[in-house]
Design an enzyme around this catalytic site. Structure first.
Site, PDB file in Angstrom:
ATOM      1  NE  ARG A  27      10.468  -8.994  -5.483  1.00 10.05           N
ATOM      2  CZ  ARG A  27      10.572 -10.224  -6.001  1.00 10.05           C
ATOM      3  NH1 ARG A  27      10.071 -11.245  -5.357  1.00 10.05           N
ATOM      4  NH2 ARG A  27      11.168 -10.425  -7.140  1.00 10.05           N
ATOM      5  CG  HIS A  28      10.933  -7.551   0.413  1.00  9.40           C
ATOM      6  ND1 HIS A  28      12.285  -7.399   0.516  1.00  9.40           N
ATOM      7  CD2 HIS A  28      10.720  -8.796  -0.100  1.00  9.40           C
ATOM      8  CE1 HIS A  28      12.872  -8.502   0.103  1.00  9.40           C
ATOM      9  NE2 HIS A  28      11.964  -9.368  -0.300  1.00  9.40           N
ATOM     10  NE  ARG A  57      -4.256  -1.424   0.340  1.00 15.21           N
ATOM     11  CZ  ARG A  57      -5.377  -1.418   1.075  1.00 15.21           C
ATOM     12  NH1 ARG A  57      -5.556  -0.502   1.988  1.00 15.21           N
ATOM     13  NH2 ARG A  57      -6.295  -2.331   0.877  1.00 15.21           N
ATOM     14  CB  THR A  69      10.914 -16.441  -2.558  1.00 17.96           C
ATOM     15  OG1 THR A  69      11.885 -16.414  -1.514  1.00 17.96           O
ATOM     16  CG2 THR A  69      10.580 -17.887  -2.896  1.00 17.96           C
ATOM     17  N   GLY A 117      11.839 -16.530   7.679  1.00 25.01           N
ATOM     18  CA  GLY A 117      11.069 -15.306   7.531  1.00 25.01           C
ATOM     19  C   GLY A 117       9.587 -15.514   7.287  1.00 25.01           C
ATOM     20  CG  HIS A 118       6.414 -16.679   3.693  1.00 24.00           C
ATOM     21  ND1 HIS A 118       5.521 -17.715   3.834  1.00 24.00           N
ATOM     22  CD2 HIS A 118       5.781 -15.719   2.981  1.00 24.00           C
ATOM     23  CE1 HIS A 118       4.394 -17.387   3.219  1.00 24.00           C
ATOM     24  NE2 HIS A 118       4.528 -16.194   2.687  1.00 24.00           N
ATOM     25  CD  GLU A 158      20.885 -18.716   4.876  1.00 25.39           C
ATOM     26  OE1 GLU A 158      21.442 -17.650   5.186  1.00 25.39           O
ATOM     27  OE2 GLU A 158      19.655 -18.836   4.759  1.00 25.39           O
TER      28      GLU A 158
HETATM   29  N1  PXP Z   1      17.848 -17.440   3.719  1.00 31.52           N
HETATM   30  C1  PXP Z   1      18.000 -16.851   2.516  1.00 31.52           C
HETATM   31  C2  PXP Z   1      19.387 -16.776   1.948  1.00 31.52           C
HETATM   32  C3  PXP Z   1      16.919 -16.293   1.811  1.00 31.52           C
HETATM   33  O1  PXP Z   1      17.114 -15.719   0.611  1.00 31.52           O
HETATM   34  C4  PXP Z   1      15.645 -16.334   2.427  1.00 31.52           C
HETATM   35  C5  PXP Z   1      14.478 -15.696   1.725  1.00 31.52           C
HETATM   36  O2  PXP Z   1      14.720 -14.331   1.574  1.00 31.52           O
HETATM   37  C6  PXP Z   1      15.526 -16.933   3.680  1.00 31.52           C
HETATM   38  C7  PXP Z   1      16.627 -17.501   4.290  1.00 31.52           C
HETATM   39  C8  PXP Z   1      14.215 -16.990   4.403  1.00 31.52           C
HETATM   40  O3  PXP Z   1      13.323 -17.783   3.699  1.00 31.52           O
HETATM   41  P1  PXP Z   1      11.817 -17.903   4.183  1.00 31.52           P
HETATM   42  O4  PXP Z   1      11.209 -16.536   4.048  1.00 31.52           O
HETATM   43  O5  PXP Z   1      11.231 -18.903   3.244  1.00 31.52           O
HETATM   44  O6  PXP Z   1      11.843 -18.353   5.607  1.00 31.52           O
END
Ligand code: PXP
Length: 236
Positions: A49-50, A18, A100, A212-213, A151
């Site tokens: 975008r975010h 928004r 993503t 995150g999500h 990672e």
């Molecule tokens: N780690 C990395 C390197 C990512 O790019 C992301 C998504 O931005 C995440 C972790 C977190 O993923 P999720 O939002 O699916 O938990």
């Protein structure tokens, strides 16, 4: 005990939908810290975008825990990272069209460029992680370019059908063991939620998860009743 990096990107996604000033990812970062997060993670995407550029210094001022800045390995982002100096940078592949991050960084195909890129960030005392698929080739390449951490991309495990999950989990396990043996700090993430995180307990080599999500999605549901009650009170 593994650490938890809380990715706040999708708090900003809601705000950007928004183009208003709420929900504020800076408040989310602070609350995450107060609730036990060990690190705040955010991805400054090329298309913004975010998370926005201006969010980064505000998050840095608001938190006492480390900031892990996910970014593409571009000259623009390198200059941004060197200017803002987060404790950690995680290099990720980036495509504009993707919903993503899809797949890990292909370190093995970009050795020379990434060696110099990683070296420049490390010279500025920034810890550098590479987001990679769980393969021997990518882990060995990450060592060749001098990364501090890997990672491991857990997306294939999370997306796999039930019968394939043990195979994908084992790939993450093997990758984590090799990475630890080579001296990396080992993180993992992508697609993890409140159910599929549980089998990872046996992979003790993983020292950090970035999630995150699913946390943002869960927060919507667990906070829903209070949010509706408060609005009902105002409408009355
Ligand atoms: N780690 C990395 C390197 C990512 O790019 C992301 C998504 O931005 C995440 C972790 C977190 O993923 P999720 O939002 O699916 O938990």
């Amino acid at each position: 005990m593994p650490l938890l990096g809380v990715n706040i990107d999708h708090v900003a996604t809601l705000r950007q939908l928004r183009k208003v000033n709420y929900p504020d990812p800076i408040i989310a970062a602070k609350l995450a810290q107060d609730s036990g997060a060990d690190q705040i993670t955010c991805h400054l995407r090329e298309d913004r975008r975010h998370i926005q550029d201006a969010d980064i210094p505000k998050i840095q001022s608001a938190i006492a825990i480390p900031l892990n800045l996910e970014m593409a390995a571009t000259a623009e982002m390198k200059a941004f990272a060197i200017h803002h100096h987060p404790q950690k940078v995680t290099l990720v592949p980036e495509k504009r069209q993707e919903l993503t991050t899809e797949g890990g960084l292909d370190v093995a195909s970009d050795l020379e460029r990434l060696r110099s890129f990683v070296g420049e960030l490390k010279k500025k005392k920034i810890h550098v992680a590479l987001f990679i698929d769980p393969t021997v080739e990518q882990i060995e390449a990450s060592q060749q370019v001098g990364a501090d951490s890997v990672e491991i991309h857990t997306g294939n495990y999370c997306d796999a059908v039930l019968e394939r999950k043990p195979f994908e989990l084992d790939r993450v396990l093997q990758a984590a063991c090799l990475a630890k043996k080579l001296g990396f700090y080992v993180a993992a993430g992508h697609g993890l939620n409140y159910e599929n995180i549980l089998p990872f307990k046996k992979i003790t080599e993983i020292q950090e998860y970035n999630i995150g999500h699913s946390i943002v999605a869960h927060a919507v549901i667990v906070g829903w009743e209070r949010a509706v009650r408060e609005m009902k009170g105002l409408v009355r």
